[in-house]
Enzyme design. Structure first.
Site, short mmCIF file in Angstrom:
data_model
loop_
_atom_site.label_atom_id
_atom_site.label_comp_id
_atom_site.label_asym_id
_atom_site.label_seq_id
_atom_site.Cartn_x
_atom_site.Cartn_y
_atom_site.Cartn_z
N GLU A 170 6.02 4.78 7.47
CA GLU A 170 5.63 6.02 6.77
C GLU A 170 6.35 7.25 7.30
O GLU A 170 6.22 7.60 8.48
CB GLU A 170 4.13 6.24 6.92
CG GLU A 170 3.31 5.32 6.06
CD GLU A 170 1.82 5.44 6.33
OE1 GLU A 170 1.43 6.10 7.31
OE2 GLU A 170 1.06 4.84 5.55
N THR A 186 0.87 -1.19 0.00
CA THR A 186 0.00 0.00 0.00
C THR A 186 0.91 1.23 0.00
O THR A 186 1.37 1.65 -1.05
CB THR A 186 -0.96 0.00 1.21
OG1 THR A 186 -0.21 -0.14 2.41
CG2 THR A 186 -1.97 -1.11 1.10
N ASN A 226 -0.03 11.14 6.02
CA ASN A 226 -1.29 10.71 6.62
C ASN A 226 -2.36 11.79 6.67
O ASN A 226 -3.42 11.59 7.26
CB ASN A 226 -1.04 10.14 8.01
CG ASN A 226 -0.37 8.79 7.91
OD1 ASN A 226 -0.96 7.84 7.40
ND2 ASN A 226 0.87 8.71 8.35
N THR A 265 0.15 -3.05 11.44
CA THR A 265 -0.73 -3.19 10.29
C THR A 265 -0.03 -3.84 9.22
O THR A 265 0.78 -3.23 8.54
CB THR A 265 -1.10 -1.91 9.61
OG1 THR A 265 -2.07 -1.36 10.31
CG2 THR A 265 -1.73 -2.19 8.26
N SER A 300 -6.05 7.23 3.56
CA SER A 300 -5.35 5.96 3.45
C SER A 300 -5.76 5.09 4.62
O SER A 300 -6.43 5.53 5.53
CB SER A 300 -3.83 6.15 3.43
OG SER A 300 -3.40 6.72 4.64
N LYS A 341 3.55 -6.89 4.03
CA LYS A 341 3.33 -5.49 3.69
C LYS A 341 3.05 -4.76 4.99
O LYS A 341 2.52 -5.34 5.94
CB LYS A 341 2.19 -5.31 2.69
CG LYS A 341 0.79 -5.61 3.17
CD LYS A 341 0.05 -4.60 4.00
CE LYS A 341 0.20 -3.19 3.54
NZ LYS A 341 -0.64 -2.29 4.43
#
Lengths: 387, 387
Positions: free
Chosen positions: B263, B150, B382, B183, B387, B172
């Site tokens: 991220e 993602t 974010n 996650t 997302s 992932k």
């Protein structure tokens, strides 16, 4: 306004040189609040952090006696995690104030705010107490409020008036705002004639649903201090409910000012939890939502990302069924019964205040938690220099 | 590497059109992993979030039987908070895969990742299963790993080899990385001949100290899924300890890759808690440190702000005395016995990896939690889009 709105109080705020000079020269960094009486009844609420700054340890002890005749507050250093020598510095601060003011050190509260882990420059702080004492005035409340600012962009004061009596106060706080309490120093004063136990009850009831429900960044300070001093100078003893209401009003006003001035924030988020099995569970869920970094980023981006609200609720132990959760953002029920609801395109998020309502469909408990969005400015403000 | 490193597995990753096309055209968004046997023993670990995506609810049910013959995974949509219709979509996905592959839907696991709250485009996903089935290959593991990305910037695969047997896997995960689990979607495969209960024991032991100790942003997903499939194709039944060791090694490798690709992060922070009364308390303290936004900002700014570490520890219920806490940053004990220690100027924070060591001086328990710094890029990533 501020701590000198009520009769019987003097205050001062001076530049003692504890803070490094700013662009505009020396900055105020030392405040003094003195209760002239006739009463010196007082109550205090302190951080729930187990790592407590020296002034918190000191002032908790002072407050056990229920009497405070003066408060010394400084910005420019938290005096937290400074060991036995740091505690001696707090003790010396109270002793110097007692000497200068002709009072007993055991009735002098001390509060500090600033960077953790550094000793205070006592060679500047102690003489500053004398300077402040010389400037004490019944109009000194604003200067005192200025002297306790750290990353605050504005000083914070509030006042509520009863029938012949007044409650006023000042607060500082802009970062490390989380329960138990938010990072803040607050001094409230009143000229009502109220004994220490009643002050304590009113203060605890007020902080529980105001400062304790501000959760800007989930970080709990080592220095939080909220004091309520009563001079009795009005000669009026108000009804308990009226007095508690005024204390609550001033606390709520100051708490709102803290949220609005939170470091780097661009949104004030009211997280409203309804339908909880209890108020306690509503608070648990509200905090979980308020602390979800992904959601706080989404709100910053004006994205009504309700999935992140549900993901946050799902990490709690509160009573609910996932397929009965509903969420509104600014009044639009974007999630109904655990699934997509009204069109998220209807949500208008252009304004600073955003309301997230989570209905747990599990009872009648409710609570409101205040938080802020997470922004690049917050990151900058908390990474560019030590604070 | 990846899920086809072990014998007995085929895989594929195709662009079914679930994700919007990227700059380079259609993006892979559907992966298929098939266990050719002879065994189809399997184990699974799922998110602890009480709000579970439809594919998690489905796959948990499948795994109760201890047998999985194929896994369908999609990016481009989490199928979480989509109600009964969302669950029907997952069911239809398993049924279509069963039909195309000649298998039983009750042995087909499904995993999804992407935005919460949107239905999947089944008109694209279902035909995609046929396309993927046609491309199944013993060399398809890399493409499958690409198809589940993602916000990941790289695909993640790992492998560990035993004596005549192999454990491989793909993962992932880049955001919403927090325990229970991070996650992520993870599929591990092995050609070792291991029965379902032993697979389950090895997988739980491995995830407990790897994926469950990655706490990048404190946010727990609705979709986390870690599967371990055994084909038995090597004809070898390894010793339990050797097998558990290999599963742990692959999980640790993939967990490290998740941290490094979190991220917007610029630092990987190893939070090491020692001297705890128990491993459980060490984990509690480690998580509290890892989730402190102010500290994460400080680390981003290469500021060894140990006061924020102490403030974070102080919010836990772990056993410790504040004046016995010590903290090292990159090996420099900047805090000793609750107060300032070695010169913080000695701390070199230029490199990506930062180690924070907190010694509670309360016992022999220890744990390591991995997190990341908090950056403006995290906020941007974010907040700029859903997302």
């Amino acid at each position: 306004m501020s701590v000198t709105a009520a009769q019987g109080f003097t205050a001062a705020g001076v530049a003692a040189g504890i803070k490094a000079p700013g662009d505009g020269g020396a900055r105020r960094d030392l405040a003094l609040v003195v209760n002239q009486g006739p009463s010196t009844a007082a109550a205090g609420v302190f951080t729930a952090n187990r790592v407590k700054a020296a002034p918190v340890v000191w002032s908790e002890q002072v407050l056990k006696g229920g009497q405070v005749s003066a408060v010394v507050l400084n910005s420019g250093g938290a005096n937290a995690c400074t060991g036995p020598l740091g505690f001696q510095d707090t003790h010396a601060t109270a002793e110097r104030a007692a000497e200068v003011l002709g009072l007993n050190a055991a009735e002098i509260a001390v509060a500090s705010t600033g960077l953790i882990g550094l000793r205070l420059p006592m060679d500047k702080l102690l003489p500053g107490i004398g300077t402040a004492a010389a400037e004490l005035s019944p109009h000194g409340g604003e200067k005192a409020a200025l002297a306790i600012m750290t990353t605050d962009t504005v000083h914070k004061t509030a006042v509520a008036r009863g029938d012949g009596w007044t409650v006023g106060g000042m607060a500082k706080g802009a970062g490390m705002l989380a329960p138990g309490l938010a990072t803040m120093l607050v001094v409230l004063t009143t000229d009502a004639d109220v004994a220490a136990p009643e002050l304590d009850a009113a203060l605890r009831a007020a902080t529980r649903t105001t400062f304790d429900r501000v959760d800007s960044d989930g970080c709990m300070s080592t220095n939080d201090t909220v004091l309520l001093l009563a001079s009795g100078a009005s000669g009026t003893a108000p009804e308990a409910a009226a007095f508690a209401g005024a204390v609550h009003a001033v606390c709520a006003d100051l708490a709102t000012q803290l949220v609005k001035d939170a470091e780097g924030a661009s949104k004030d988020i009211r997280v409203e939890v309804t339908g909880a099995a209890s108020e306690e569970e509503a608070v648990e869920v509200g905090r979980s939502i308020a602390r979800n970094n992904l959601l706080k980023c989404a709100i910053h981006g004006e994205d009504p990302n309700w999935g992140r609200v549900l993901a946050a609720i799902g990490t709690t132990s509160a009573t609910f069924e996932p397929d009965q959760l509903s969420v509104a953002i600014n009044g639009v029920w974007v999630c109904k019964n655990g699934s997509y609801g009204e069109d998220r395109g209807q949500v208008d998020m252009r304004f600073r205040e955003v309301t997230i309502t989570a209905d747990l469909a599990a009872g009648t408990g409710s609570a409101v938690i205040w938080t802020n969005d997470l922004t690049a400015d917050y990151v900058h403000e908390n990474s560019a220099y030590s604070s």
